[in-house]
Design a protein around this motif. Structure first.
Motif, PDB file in Angstrom:
ATOM      1  N   GLY A   1       7.570   2.846  -5.701  1.00 56.38           N
ATOM      2  CA  GLY A   1       7.121   3.905  -4.807  1.00 56.38           C
ATOM      3  C   GLY A   1       8.283   4.461  -4.024  1.00 56.38           C
ATOM      4  O   GLY A   1       9.379   3.882  -4.006  1.00 56.38           O
ATOM      5  N   HIS A   2       8.053   5.578  -3.358  1.00 55.89           N
ATOM      6  CA  HIS A   2       9.076   6.211  -2.521  1.00 55.89           C
ATOM      7  C   HIS A   2       8.625   6.063  -1.070  1.00 55.89           C
ATOM      8  O   HIS A   2       7.685   6.729  -0.635  1.00 55.89           O
ATOM      9  N   SER A   3       9.283   5.167  -0.336  1.00 64.06           N
ATOM     10  CA  SER A   3       8.858   4.853   1.023  1.00 64.06           C
ATOM     11  C   SER A   3       9.960   4.085   1.738  1.00 64.06           C
ATOM     12  O   SER A   3      11.034   3.845   1.185  1.00 64.06           O
ATOM     13  N   ASP A   4       9.670   3.677   2.961  1.00 66.01           N
ATOM     14  CA  ASP A   4      10.526   2.754   3.699  1.00 66.01           C
ATOM     15  C   ASP A   4       9.987   1.356   3.404  1.00 66.01           C
ATOM     16  O   ASP A   4       8.838   1.054   3.733  1.00 66.01           O
TER      17      ASP A   4
ATOM     18  N   LEU B   1       1.024   6.707  -6.290  1.00 66.73           N
ATOM     19  CA  LEU B   1       0.888   5.262  -6.288  1.00 66.73           C
ATOM     20  C   LEU B   1      -0.120   4.888  -5.204  1.00 66.73           C
ATOM     21  O   LEU B   1       0.037   5.280  -4.049  1.00 66.73           O
ATOM     22  N   CYS B   2      -1.170   4.163  -5.584  1.00 66.51           N
ATOM     23  CA  CYS B   2      -2.161   3.690  -4.620  1.00 66.51           C
ATOM     24  C   CYS B   2      -2.016   2.183  -4.492  1.00 66.51           C
ATOM     25  O   CYS B   2      -2.189   1.452  -5.468  1.00 66.51           O
ATOM     26  N   LEU B   3      -1.670   1.754  -3.299  1.00 68.67           N
ATOM     27  CA  LEU B   3      -1.574   0.333  -2.996  1.00 68.67           C
ATOM     28  C   LEU B   3      -2.887  -0.043  -2.334  1.00 68.67           C
ATOM     29  O   LEU B   3      -3.211   0.469  -1.257  1.00 68.67           O
ATOM     30  N   GLU B   4      -3.652  -0.910  -2.982  1.00 67.30           N
ATOM     31  CA  GLU B   4      -5.023  -1.162  -2.564  1.00 67.30           C
ATOM     32  C   GLU B   4      -5.244  -2.615  -2.166  1.00 67.30           C
ATOM     33  O   GLU B   4      -4.740  -3.530  -2.821  1.00 67.30           O
ATOM     34  N   VAL B   5      -6.023  -2.791  -1.109  1.00 65.70           N
ATOM     35  CA  VAL B   5      -6.410  -4.107  -0.615  1.00 65.70           C
ATOM     36  C   VAL B   5      -7.933  -4.160  -0.641  1.00 65.70           C
ATOM     37  O   VAL B   5      -8.600  -3.398   0.056  1.00 65.70           O
ATOM     38  N   TYR B   6      -8.463  -5.029  -1.489  1.00 66.51           N
ATOM     39  CA  TYR B   6      -9.908  -5.223  -1.611  1.00 66.51           C
ATOM     40  C   TYR B   6     -10.278  -6.541  -0.946  1.00 66.51           C
ATOM     41  O   TYR B   6      -9.522  -7.512  -1.027  1.00 66.51           O
ATOM     42  N   ASP B   7     -11.458  -6.575  -0.323  1.00 66.29           N
ATOM     43  CA  ASP B   7     -11.946  -7.850   0.203  1.00 66.29           C
ATOM     44  C   ASP B   7     -13.446  -7.968  -0.032  1.00 66.29           C
ATOM     45  O   ASP B   7     -14.128  -6.972  -0.257  1.00 66.29           O
ATOM     46  N   THR B   8     -13.925  -9.195   0.005  1.00 65.73           N
ATOM     47  CA  THR B   8     -15.354  -9.468  -0.153  1.00 65.73           C
ATOM     48  C   THR B   8     -15.987  -9.762   1.196  1.00 65.73           C
ATOM     49  O   THR B   8     -16.997 -10.448   1.280  1.00 65.73           O
TER      50      THR B   8
ATOM     51  N   ASP C   1       4.126   9.881   6.004  1.00 67.29           N
ATOM     52  CA  ASP C   1       3.338  10.845   5.227  1.00 67.29           C
ATOM     53  C   ASP C   1       2.628  10.154   4.058  1.00 67.29           C
ATOM     54  O   ASP C   1       2.588  10.665   2.940  1.00 67.29           O
ATOM     55  N   HIS C   2       2.062   8.978   4.331  1.00 69.35           N
ATOM     56  CA  HIS C   2       1.273   8.210   3.365  1.00 69.35           C
ATOM     57  C   HIS C   2      -0.182   8.208   3.842  1.00 69.35           C
ATOM     58  O   HIS C   2      -0.465   7.728   4.945  1.00 69.35           O
ATOM     59  N   ALA C   3      -1.072   8.739   3.035  1.00 66.01           N
ATOM     60  CA  ALA C   3      -2.484   8.730   3.393  1.00 66.01           C
ATOM     61  C   ALA C   3      -3.028   7.305   3.374  1.00 66.01           C
ATOM     62  O   ALA C   3      -2.685   6.512   2.493  1.00 66.01           O
TER      63      ALA C   3
ATOM     64  N   ARG D   1      -1.597   5.627  -0.012  1.00 66.29           N
ATOM     65  CA  ARG D   1      -1.087   6.477  -1.093  1.00 66.29           C
ATOM     66  C   ARG D   1       0.389   6.784  -0.839  1.00 66.29           C
ATOM     67  O   ARG D   1       0.751   7.264   0.225  1.00 66.29           O
ATOM     68  N   VAL D   2       1.196   6.495  -1.854  1.00 64.11           N
ATOM     69  CA  VAL D   2       2.657   6.599  -1.755  1.00 64.11           C
ATOM     70  C   VAL D   2       3.160   7.427  -2.940  1.00 64.11           C
ATOM     71  O   VAL D   2       2.658   7.259  -4.057  1.00 64.11           O
ATOM     72  N   PRO D   3       4.148   8.280  -2.749  1.00 67.25           N
ATOM     73  CA  PRO D   3       4.707   8.987  -3.899  1.00 67.25           C
ATOM     74  C   PRO D   3       5.309   7.984  -4.905  1.00 67.25           C
ATOM     75  O   PRO D   3       5.905   6.996  -4.511  1.00 67.25           O
ATOM     76  N   LEU D   4       5.128   8.274  -6.174  1.00 72.55           N
ATOM     77  CA  LEU D   4       5.742   7.454  -7.218  1.00 72.55           C
ATOM     78  C   LEU D   4       7.256   7.663  -7.219  1.00 72.55           C
ATOM     79  O   LEU D   4       7.736   8.744  -6.880  1.00 72.55           O
ATOM     80  N   ALA D   5       7.974   6.646  -7.611  1.00 68.49           N
ATOM     81  CA  ALA D   5       9.427   6.743  -7.745  1.00 68.49           C
ATOM     82  C   ALA D   5       9.834   6.127  -9.083  1.00 68.49           C
ATOM     83  O   ALA D   5       9.145   5.256  -9.619  1.00 68.49           O
ATOM     84  N   ALA D   6      10.972   6.564  -9.565  1.00 66.05           N
ATOM     85  CA  ALA D   6      11.523   5.984 -10.785  1.00 66.05           C
ATOM     86  C   ALA D   6      12.210   4.660 -10.437  1.00 66.05           C
ATOM     87  O   ALA D   6      12.760   4.518  -9.347  1.00 66.05           O
ATOM     88  N   PRO D   7      12.176   3.695 -11.352  1.00 64.66           N
ATOM     89  CA  PRO D   7      12.877   2.427 -11.085  1.00 64.66           C
ATOM     90  C   PRO D   7      14.343   2.658 -10.778  1.00 64.66           C
ATOM     91  O   PRO D   7      14.988   3.532 -11.364  1.00 64.66           O
TER      92      PRO D   7
END
Length: 180
Positions: A65-68, A103-110, A155-157, A173-179
């Motif tokens: 991803g493209h982020s800090d 890129l969506c980084l997701e946290v699911y819980d029950t 600027d990440h939703a 939600r994070v912008p995708l980045a190339a490796p």
């Protein structure tokens, strides 16, 4: 020792909010290897999961991803810590997916889930569900406020999907980045 840890955590959180309010936090944005973030989250939060009687599962990812990296780790750490805190004897899953070119980084819980009318309120400072007596051992109600503010800074939703009795999914939600 527990009291010192709680006080230290609270002071650190208040300091983070102060830095965000003052505008002195400057992101250092670049390519971020998601697997490294996930490994750090697992090392930090697996003991918390075991202590709370929960299973923490992290799906491996080769995405970037493209982020800090530090601020994104803080966002995800707060989301996972919150999920572990409110899930009792359940499961928390972290994964990365590509959705609509992001890129969506997701946290699911029950956990118990969050009523729709509370979806925005949980991101307000000092707002806590299920803590009417303001028990400080349950935190200050700042973790999700920090997530929202860091999301705005980067600027990440930040999104939530939850229903009472069915658990929750919070995502960044994070912008995708190339490796690199």
């Amino acid at each position: 020792e527990d009291t010192v840890q709680v006080i230290d955590s609270m002071l650190g959180t208040l300091l983070d909010i102060s830095k965000l309010d003052a505008g002195v936090l400057q992101p250092n944005v670049g390519p971020v290897q998601i697997s490294k973030l996930f490994n750090q989250l697992e090392a930090e939060l697996q003991p918390v999961a075991r202590e709370s009687g929960n299973q923490l599962r992290i799906r491996p990812s080769r995405l970037w991803g493209h982020s800090d990296p530090c601020l994104l780790l803080r966002m995800l750490g707060n989301l996972v810590a919150n999920a572990l805190k409110f899930t009792q004897g359940g499961r928390v899953l972290i994964e990365a997916r590509v959705r609509v070119g992001e890129l969506c980084l997701e946290v699911y819980d029950t956990g118990p889930g969050i009523p729709a009318e509370q979806h925005e309120e949980i991101f307000q400072e000092f707002h806590q569900l299920g803590n009417p007596h303001r028990d400080r051992r349950q935190g200050l109600g700042l973790g999700l406020a920090i997530v929202r503010r860091l999301g705005l800074l980067l600027d990440h939703a930040v999104e939530i999907r939850s229903r009472p009795g069915h658990g929750s999914r919070l995502s960044v939600r994070v912008p995708l980045a190339a490796p690199n």
